[in-house]
Design a protein around this motif. Structure first.
Motif, short mmCIF file in Angstrom:
data_model
loop_
_atom_site.label_atom_id
_atom_site.label_comp_id
_atom_site.label_asym_id
_atom_site.label_seq_id
_atom_site.Cartn_x
_atom_site.Cartn_y
_atom_site.Cartn_z
N ARG A 1 45.33 38.80 49.61
CA ARG A 1 44.14 38.94 50.45
C ARG A 1 44.50 39.31 51.87
NH1 ARG A 1 41.90 35.40 54.77
NH2 ARG A 1 43.22 33.57 54.79
N SER A 2 45.74 39.00 52.30
CA SER A 2 46.17 39.38 53.64
C SER A 2 46.39 40.89 53.76
CB SER A 2 47.45 38.63 54.03
OG SER A 2 48.54 39.05 53.22
N LEU A 3 46.65 41.54 52.61
CA LEU A 3 46.89 42.98 52.64
C LEU A 3 45.60 43.75 52.90
CD1 LEU A 3 49.35 43.27 49.61
CD2 LEU A 3 49.92 43.32 52.05
N ARG A 4 44.52 43.31 52.26
CA ARG A 4 43.21 43.92 52.50
C ARG A 4 42.15 43.08 51.80
NH1 ARG A 4 45.20 47.53 48.52
NH2 ARG A 4 43.87 47.67 46.67
N THR A 5 40.90 43.33 52.14
CA THR A 5 39.79 42.60 51.52
C THR A 5 39.70 42.95 50.04
OG1 THR A 5 38.57 42.61 53.60
CG2 THR A 5 37.31 42.19 51.60
N ARG A 6 39.57 41.93 49.24
CA ARG A 6 39.51 42.12 47.79
C ARG A 6 38.07 42.04 47.29
NH1 ARG A 6 44.30 44.47 46.53
NH2 ARG A 6 45.97 43.44 47.70
N GLN A 7 37.90 42.38 46.02
CA GLN A 7 36.59 42.30 45.39
C GLN A 7 36.20 40.84 45.15
OE1 GLN A 7 34.47 44.92 44.67
NE2 GLN A 7 35.97 46.12 45.86
N PRO A 8 34.88 40.54 45.08
CA PRO A 8 34.43 39.16 44.88
C PRO A 8 35.02 38.50 43.64
CG PRO A 8 32.57 40.53 45.52
CD PRO A 8 33.74 41.45 45.31
N GLU A 9 35.23 39.28 42.57
CA GLU A 9 35.77 38.69 41.34
C GLU A 9 37.15 38.07 41.56
OE1 GLU A 9 32.71 41.64 40.43
OE2 GLU A 9 34.55 41.76 41.61
N PHE A 10 37.91 38.62 42.47
CA PHE A 10 39.24 38.07 42.79
C PHE A 10 39.10 36.68 43.40
CE2 PHE A 10 42.46 37.39 46.09
CZ PHE A 10 43.63 37.46 45.35
N TYR A 11 38.25 36.56 44.41
CA TYR A 11 38.07 35.26 45.08
C TYR A 11 37.41 34.26 44.15
CZ TYR A 11 39.00 38.11 49.22
OH TYR A 11 39.58 38.95 50.13
N GLU A 12 36.48 34.73 43.32
CA GLU A 12 35.79 33.81 42.41
C GLU A 12 36.75 33.20 41.40
OE1 GLU A 12 31.40 36.00 42.61
OE2 GLU A 12 32.79 36.42 40.97
N ARG A 13 37.73 33.98 40.96
CA ARG A 13 38.72 33.42 40.04
C ARG A 13 39.61 32.40 40.77
NH1 ARG A 13 39.72 30.84 35.88
NH2 ARG A 13 41.83 31.07 35.01
N TRP A 14 39.96 32.69 42.00
CA TRP A 14 40.73 31.75 42.81
C TRP A 14 39.95 30.44 42.99
CZ3 TRP A 14 42.41 33.06 48.56
CH2 TRP A 14 43.24 32.04 49.05
N ILE A 15 38.67 30.55 43.30
CA ILE A 15 37.82 29.36 43.46
C ILE A 15 37.72 28.58 42.15
CG2 ILE A 15 35.42 28.64 43.81
CD1 ILE A 15 35.24 30.94 45.89
N GLN A 16 37.61 29.29 41.05
CA GLN A 16 37.51 28.62 39.75
C GLN A 16 38.75 27.79 39.47
OE1 GLN A 16 36.84 31.34 36.51
NE2 GLN A 16 36.62 29.73 34.99
N ILE A 17 39.93 28.32 39.77
CA ILE A 17 41.17 27.58 39.56
C ILE A 17 41.21 26.35 40.47
CG2 ILE A 17 43.68 27.68 39.83
CD1 ILE A 17 43.51 30.64 39.01
N GLU A 18 40.81 26.51 41.74
CA GLU A 18 40.80 25.39 42.67
C GLU A 18 39.79 24.32 42.23
OE1 GLU A 18 42.82 24.91 45.05
OE2 GLU A 18 43.55 26.83 45.84
#
Length: 678
Positions: free
Chosen positions: A578-595
């Motif tokens: 995510r530091s490289l560039r803004t990602r699509q919502p599905e990327f963050y949603e999967r991260w949130i799901q794991i957390e």
């Protein structure tokens, strides 16, 4: 409006009294029917009625009719009472009143929405199933006047005339008029062709029954057409005030009588100059059932009309190979007696599509039409097909034709059990594969077929290697080669995947990266550093970066990182990506799901509070990626409601979201739904 509703309800009283007297419905049920119909009548009589109001009313009446039929059968009311003439049907007012009402509702609906083609088709199909012959003829004429350029209605009307009324003459006229207005409609040409084939088959069968092989009639009269006998179907007609087409009270004909259309003026009938077609319209259909036939009648029995239709069709729609092949398929379905017509089509294919591989294949394979591998004539027919294929291949050297020839041989081999014939085809196949490679006319598919044909592993690998040398950018060849050489180990497979990625064109990268990633994730013998390097490489701009395939691969990446390195590795990968560039919502949603899954496993309140803080951090990243996306705000609010239970945070998020989101209505509806659910 109230007076109109009251008028229609009063007209229902005799029918409802009949239903109650016969014991089909009880008094309470009749009251319920009146209440429902009253509501429906008010809905359809308001100033601006909706299509859905009529459709709900129609659906209710259809269900009511089904229930009436079931109860009538259960009560055995279809049986004739004692002393009544058994030839007379036991039919009362209620047996047809509901059907009449459905027709009336459809007619009113179609007056308001006459341009709705789907609605017309729905009505016509229902009317045909219900056996409403009197109304169908008028309805077909009516819809054709509204939609003369819609071939579907000409076809439906002609099919009804032929199948239900046994009126071939009327069906012919309808289809010919339809073709005058729609000369480029492939469906109309094919249906007209099919109609004449069906009529011809029926006439031939009737002549066989009448005259037999010796020419002596077995019956003195023609075989009558069987008529359907369905006791549940009651033909109905509309009252004069409900049917604008029959105001004069005359009995309506059951056939389709379409008046002259303004759209027809000045148009030339593509069939009117054909003598065969003209003769078919002027002669009586039953005349071909006489024992002695004129030369013209004999011609009609020898496919004269279908052949004339085909000739006119290819004039109207030229240079359309699939269209011509559909005529050929209809001939084949009609049986062996259509060979003269099939030969005419093959001749036209050779003349007009002499260089087209699909046409050439059809021409070459015609010898096997209708034959099975067990037929005595199959080997000779196969030999003729092969010889013709070879002749064409010598002249054209087309890669596409070569592939079709190989596929033809492979198909013959697969369905042949006779040992000598299998040996012949196998030898020919092997020789053809090698020759196609040497002449450089083998497509990637041909090499894959070659690999499937041979049995030795080294020969399979060699065939695919030949193919890759000829077609280095073919993804299907690379994947087939990788699948074939999996036994050589992970390192060999990995190196060839990398080679395939380099060889693939930009637009085809995803077709190799997706199976590549799936393989590296599942391969236990591959070092983790190679797996991670592969993920990172796939997301570069030169590969799948910024494409629609990038995010699903990155989701796989964080799933793999979590699996092999736990939450620490997962967070490290997510933060870096995510530091490289803004990602699509599905990327963050999967991260949130794991957390969130980790939060549910926390054993103490302290660790849970810490995890909630981490999840809020990721949610803020998700929201910042697109503050106008209401789904992100709703997901965050749902988390605060269900997991943290902090209503202060919920209120604050709601206040922030209302200032940011684009679609406030969707957000507000989603927010209210969350409050109701949680």
């Amino acid at each position: 409006m109230a007076d109109s509703v009251k008028y229609h309800l009063e007209r229902m009283l005799p029918e409802l009294e009949d239903l109650e007297e016969r014991g089909i419905f009880s008094r309470a049920e009749v009251k319920s029917i009146i209440k429902r119909r009253t509501d429906f009548e008010y809905a359809i009589h308001r100033r601006i009625s909706k299509k859905s109001d009529y459709l709900r009313y129609i659906e209710y009446e259809m269900n009511l009719e089904k229930l009436r039929k079931k109860r009538k059968m259960r009560l055995r009311l279809d049986k004739k009472p004692r002393g009544k003439n058994k030839s007379e049907p036991n039919i009362t007012l209620s047996d047809h009143s509901i059907l009449r009402r459905i027709h009336q509702l459809y007619h009113k609906l179609l007056k308001k929405f006459s341009g709705d083609v789907h609605l017309w088709i729905q009505y016509l199909e229902w009317a045909r199933q219900s056996g409403s012959s009197k109304l169908l003829g008028k309805s077909f004429a009516r819809v054709i006047q509204y939609h003369p350029t819609k071939p579907v209605f000409w076809i439906m009307a002609a099919a009804w005339e032929y199948e239900e009324n046994s009126n071939i003459s009327s069906a012919r006229v309808l289809l010919q008029r339809g073709l005058r207005l729609n000369p480029e409609s492939q469906k109309l040409w094919l249906e007209y062709f099919k109609l004449e084939l069906l009529w011809l088959i029926k006439i031939r069968e009737r002549r066989r029954l009448l005259f037999g092989e010796g020419g002596k009639p077995k019956k003195s009269t023609a075989v009558p057409e069987p008529k359907p006998n369905d006791a549940d179907k009651v033909d109905v007609d509309l009252d004069d005030e409900d049917d604008d087409d029959n105001r004069d009270g005359d009995e309506a004909p059951t056939g389709v009588s379409v008046p002259s259309l303004s759209e027809e003026s000045g148009l030339e009938n593509p069939l009117e100059n054909d003598p065969v077609i003209s003769k078919s319209l002027t002669s009586e259909p039953e005349s071909v059932l006489e024992k002695s036939l004129s030369p013209m009648q004999k011609a009609l029995l020898e496919l004269a009309i279908p052949r004339a239709i085909y000739r006119n069709a290819v004039k109207a729609i030229a240079s359309n190979l699939p269209f011509r092949l559909e005529f050929l398929e209809l001939y084949r379905q009609a049986g062996d007696d259509t060979q003269i017509g099939q030969d005419e089509i093959y001749q036209s294919l050779a003349t007009d599509f002499g260089d087209d591989p699909v046409a050439i294949s059809a021409i070459c394979e015609r010898y096997l039409t209708g034959l099975t591998t067990s037929d005595p004539g199959f080997p000779a027919a196969l030999k003729m097909a092969i010889d013709e294929y070879k002749e064409y291949l010598t002249d054209t050297s087309s890669p596409v034709l070569c592939t079709r020839y190989l596929r033809f041989l492979s198909s013959c081999l697969a369905r042949t059990d006779e040992e000598n014939l299998r040996a012949y085809i196998s030898k020919l196949l092997r020789k053809t594969f090698v020759l196609a490679h040497d002449l450089e006319v083998a497509e990637p598919t041909a090499y894959i077929m070659w690999s499937d044909f041979v049995e030795d592993k080294s020969e399979k690998e060699a065939a695919l290697t030949f193919g890759i040398d000829r077609h280095p950018t073919s993804i299907e060849l690379h994947l087939a080669y990788i699948k074939q050489t999996m036994h050589k180990g992970a390192e060999f497979t990995y190196s060839h995947f990398q080679a395939a990625v380099k060889a693939a064109a930009k637009q085809d990268k995803h077709t190799i990266w997706i199976p590549f990633i799936d393989w590296v994730v599942s391969e236990s013998n591959l070092p983790a550093k190679d797996v991670e390097r592969t993920f990172n490489q796939s997301a570069t701009v030169s590969e799948l970066g910024y494409s629609e395939y990038e995010t699903p691969l990155l989701v796989q990446y964080i799933d793999w990182a979590h699996k092999v390195g736990g939450i620490a590795k997962c967070r490290e990968v997510c933060e870096r990506l995510r530091s490289l560039r803004t990602r699509q919502p599905e990327f963050y949603e999967r991260w949130i799901q794991i957390e969130t899954e980790l939060c549910s496993q926390c054993s103490s309140q302290t660790s849970k509070n810490k995890q909630i803080k981490q999840i809020r951090k990721v949610y803020e990243i998700l929201i910042e990626a697109d503050t106008k996306r209401h789904d992100s705000w709703l997901s965050c609010i749902e988390f605060e409601m269900e997991v943290s239970g902090d209503m202060t945070q919920v209120t604050h998020l709601h206040w922030r979201a209302l200032k940011e989101v684009d679609n406030q209505d969707a957000f507000s509806k989603g927010y209210e739904a969350l409050k109701q659910r949680v």
